[in-house]
Design a protein around this motif. Structure first.
Motif, mmCIF file in Angstrom:
data_model
loop_
_atom_site.group_PDB
_atom_site.id
_atom_site.type_symbol
_atom_site.label_atom_id
_atom_site.label_comp_id
_atom_site.label_asym_id
_atom_site.label_seq_id
_atom_site.Cartn_x
_atom_site.Cartn_y
_atom_site.Cartn_z
ATOM 1 N N LEU A 80 -1.168 -0.621 -7.933
ATOM 2 C CA LEU A 80 -0.088 -1.811 -7.720
ATOM 3 C C LEU A 80 1.538 -1.416 -7.294
ATOM 4 C CD1 LEU A 80 0.071 -2.451 -11.372
ATOM 5 C CD2 LEU A 80 -1.111 -4.108 -9.465
ATOM 6 N N ASP A 81 1.276 0.383 -6.945
ATOM 7 C CA ASP A 81 2.588 1.250 -6.193
ATOM 8 C C ASP A 81 2.203 1.109 -5.134
ATOM 9 O OD1 ASP A 81 4.187 1.098 -8.869
ATOM 10 O OD2 ASP A 81 3.786 3.429 -8.557
ATOM 11 N N ARG A 82 0.905 1.402 -4.283
ATOM 12 C CA ARG A 82 0.719 1.050 -3.150
ATOM 13 C C ARG A 82 0.878 -0.106 -2.612
ATOM 14 N NH1 ARG A 82 -3.118 4.717 -5.032
ATOM 15 N NH2 ARG A 82 -4.651 3.727 -5.415
ATOM 16 N N SER A 83 0.197 -0.916 -3.240
ATOM 17 C CA SER A 83 0.267 -1.968 -3.020
ATOM 18 C C SER A 83 1.063 -3.133 -2.964
ATOM 19 C CB SER A 83 -0.641 -3.545 -3.692
ATOM 20 O OG SER A 83 -2.227 -2.793 -3.903
ATOM 21 N N LEU A 84 2.205 -3.112 -4.277
ATOM 22 C CA LEU A 84 4.256 -3.330 -3.154
ATOM 23 C C LEU A 84 4.198 -2.721 -2.822
ATOM 24 C CD1 LEU A 84 4.652 -3.355 -6.922
ATOM 25 C CD2 LEU A 84 4.314 -5.876 -5.177
ATOM 26 N N ALA A 85 4.078 -0.928 -2.121
ATOM 27 C CA ALA A 85 4.623 -0.010 -0.358
ATOM 28 C C ALA A 85 3.953 -0.776 0.303
ATOM 29 C CB ALA A 85 3.871 0.876 -0.891
ATOM 30 N N ARG A 86 2.665 -1.749 0.648
ATOM 31 C CA ARG A 86 1.704 -1.684 1.759
ATOM 32 C C ARG A 86 2.785 -3.096 1.982
ATOM 33 N NH1 ARG A 86 -4.057 -1.154 0.551
ATOM 34 N NH2 ARG A 86 -4.744 -2.644 3.341
ATOM 35 N N LEU A 87 2.956 -4.607 0.913
ATOM 36 C CA LEU A 87 3.221 -5.829 1.287
ATOM 37 C C LEU A 87 5.048 -5.841 1.578
ATOM 38 C CD1 LEU A 87 3.496 -7.997 0.608
ATOM 39 C CD2 LEU A 87 3.689 -8.156 -1.293
ATOM 40 N N GLU A 88 5.648 -4.045 0.919
ATOM 41 C CA GLU A 88 7.122 -3.879 1.948
ATOM 42 C C GLU A 88 6.612 -3.447 3.072
ATOM 43 O OE1 GLU A 88 10.845 -1.711 1.556
ATOM 44 O OE2 GLU A 88 9.416 -0.877 -0.085
ATOM 45 N N ASP A 89 5.626 -3.247 3.881
ATOM 46 C CA ASP A 89 5.513 -2.802 4.701
ATOM 47 C C ASP A 89 5.742 -4.252 5.888
ATOM 48 O OD1 ASP A 89 6.224 -0.261 4.509
ATOM 49 O OD2 ASP A 89 3.970 0.333 4.679
ATOM 50 N N GLN A 90 4.512 -5.295 5.245
ATOM 51 C CA GLN A 90 3.968 -6.497 6.254
ATOM 52 C C GLN A 90 4.994 -7.264 6.526
ATOM 53 O OE1 GLN A 90 0.780 -5.497 6.924
ATOM 54 N NE2 GLN A 90 1.249 -7.859 7.163
ATOM 55 N N VAL A 91 5.818 -7.299 5.112
ATOM 56 C CA VAL A 91 7.319 -7.734 5.333
ATOM 57 C C VAL A 91 8.387 -7.377 6.306
ATOM 58 C CG1 VAL A 91 9.443 -8.699 4.009
ATOM 59 C CG2 VAL A 91 7.145 -8.267 2.937
ATOM 60 N N ARG A 92 8.271 -6.014 6.128
ATOM 61 C CA ARG A 92 9.616 -5.251 6.724
ATOM 62 C C ARG A 92 9.027 -5.444 8.681
ATOM 63 N NH1 ARG A 92 12.957 -1.781 5.058
ATOM 64 N NH2 ARG A 92 12.872 -1.078 2.936
ATOM 65 N N MET A 93 7.693 -5.565 8.479
ATOM 66 C CA MET A 93 7.096 -5.932 10.251
ATOM 67 C C MET A 93 7.891 -7.458 11.171
ATOM 68 S SD MET A 93 3.856 -3.512 10.238
ATOM 69 C CE MET A 93 2.106 -5.256 9.647
ATOM 70 N N VAL A 149 -3.439 -15.613 2.265
ATOM 71 C CA VAL A 149 -5.189 -15.277 1.749
ATOM 72 C C VAL A 149 -5.750 -14.434 2.989
ATOM 73 C CG1 VAL A 149 -7.197 -15.809 1.655
ATOM 74 C CG2 VAL A 149 -5.142 -17.000 0.343
ATOM 75 N N ASP A 150 -5.429 -14.955 4.773
ATOM 76 C CA ASP A 150 -6.400 -13.746 5.362
ATOM 77 C C ASP A 150 -4.876 -13.058 6.106
ATOM 78 O OD1 ASP A 150 -7.338 -16.198 6.133
ATOM 79 O OD2 ASP A 150 -6.100 -17.055 7.525
ATOM 80 N N GLN A 151 -4.541 -12.477 5.263
ATOM 81 C CA GLN A 151 -3.998 -10.680 5.596
ATOM 82 C C GLN A 151 -3.736 -10.241 3.882
ATOM 83 O OE1 GLN A 151 -0.272 -11.182 7.099
ATOM 84 N NE2 GLN A 151 -0.692 -12.694 8.836
ATOM 85 N N PHE A 152 -4.392 -10.688 3.153
ATOM 86 C CA PHE A 152 -4.262 -10.375 1.632
ATOM 87 C C PHE A 152 -4.407 -8.926 1.954
ATOM 88 C CE2 PHE A 152 -5.038 -13.643 -1.480
ATOM 89 C CZ PHE A 152 -3.261 -14.041 -1.870
ATOM 90 N N ASP A 153 -5.820 -8.378 2.731
ATOM 91 C CA ASP A 153 -6.615 -6.486 3.283
ATOM 92 C C ASP A 153 -5.400 -6.185 3.597
ATOM 93 O OD1 ASP A 153 -9.164 -7.758 2.101
ATOM 94 O OD2 ASP A 153 -10.156 -7.274 4.424
ATOM 95 N N ASN A 154 -4.154 -6.432 3.568
ATOM 96 C CA ASN A 154 -3.457 -5.450 4.611
ATOM 97 C C ASN A 154 -2.372 -4.948 3.338
ATOM 98 O OD1 ASN A 154 -3.670 -6.109 7.243
ATOM 99 N ND2 ASN A 154 -2.809 -7.884 7.384
ATOM 100 N N TRP A 155 -2.119 -6.127 2.131
ATOM 101 C CA TRP A 155 -1.869 -5.070 1.314
ATOM 102 C C TRP A 155 -2.189 -5.018 -0.411
ATOM 103 C CZ3 TRP A 155 -0.536 -7.997 -3.550
ATOM 104 C CH2 TRP A 155 -0.533 -9.270 -3.400
ATOM 105 N N LEU A 156 -3.405 -5.800 -0.759
ATOM 106 C CA LEU A 156 -4.212 -5.388 -1.550
ATOM 107 C C LEU A 156 -4.850 -3.990 -1.749
ATOM 108 C CD1 LEU A 156 -6.076 -8.320 -2.232
ATOM 109 C CD2 LEU A 156 -4.382 -7.684 -3.325
ATOM 110 N N PRO A 157 -4.550 -3.602 -3.034
ATOM 111 C CA PRO A 157 -5.600 -1.755 -2.838
ATOM 112 C C PRO A 157 -6.739 -1.937 -1.536
ATOM 113 C CG PRO A 157 -5.520 -2.855 -5.256
ATOM 114 C CD PRO A 157 -4.935 -4.263 -4.649
#
Length: 137
Positions: free
Chosen positions: A117-130, A24-32
């Motif tokens: 949704l596409d941008r959020s999933l891409a941002r989530l992928e960036d977070q996961v990759r990091m 939850v503390d990192q939602f802003d990193n990937w949500l719209p």
């Protein structure tokens, strides 16, 4: 009722993807970018939308054993969604996000929702990759 769904493959184990998505503390990193979640006493959360400058009471549940997040508005019941992580082998995962708008006034329309949704999933992928890259050293 209007429903939308998008999926994306991510190069990480489902447990890693879910842990990142459910933080939850990192939602802003990937949500719209226009949505901000402030955790109260879970499952209660408040969602702030920049576009309307409004706060909405919502619920958020993380079901780690199912690798699933579920959320929705509390009082008005106009919106709900879920995120599901599934392993697809070779250390990869598929993440699916599903949104349901029960109240037409909450639905921004197909194009804006799919883009978000596409941008959020891409941002989530960036977070996961990091996270995965940092763990690998």
């Amino acid at each position: 009722m209007t429903e939308y769904e998008r999926s994306r493959t991510m190069p990480a184990l489902p447990e890693h993807v879910f842990d990142q998505a459910a933080n939850v503390d990192q939602f802003d990193n990937w949500l719209p970018e226009a949505l901000h979640v402030h955790a109260g006493e879970l499952p209660a959360v408040t969602v702030h939308e920049d576009r309307t400058d409004e706060d909405t009471s919502a619920l958020l549940r993380a079901r780690k054993e199912q690798m699933r997040l579920e959320w929705g508005t509390r009082e008005q019941g106009g919106y709900a969604g879920w995120l599901q992580v599934a392993g697809i082998g070779s250390g990869a995962s598929e993440v699916t996000v599903h949104l349901s708008f029960f109240d037409e006034s909450h639905d921004p329309g197909e194009r804006p929702v799919h883009d978000a949704l596409d941008r959020s999933l891409a941002r989530l992928e960036d977070q996961v990759r990091m996270r995965v890259d940092n763990a690998a050293g």
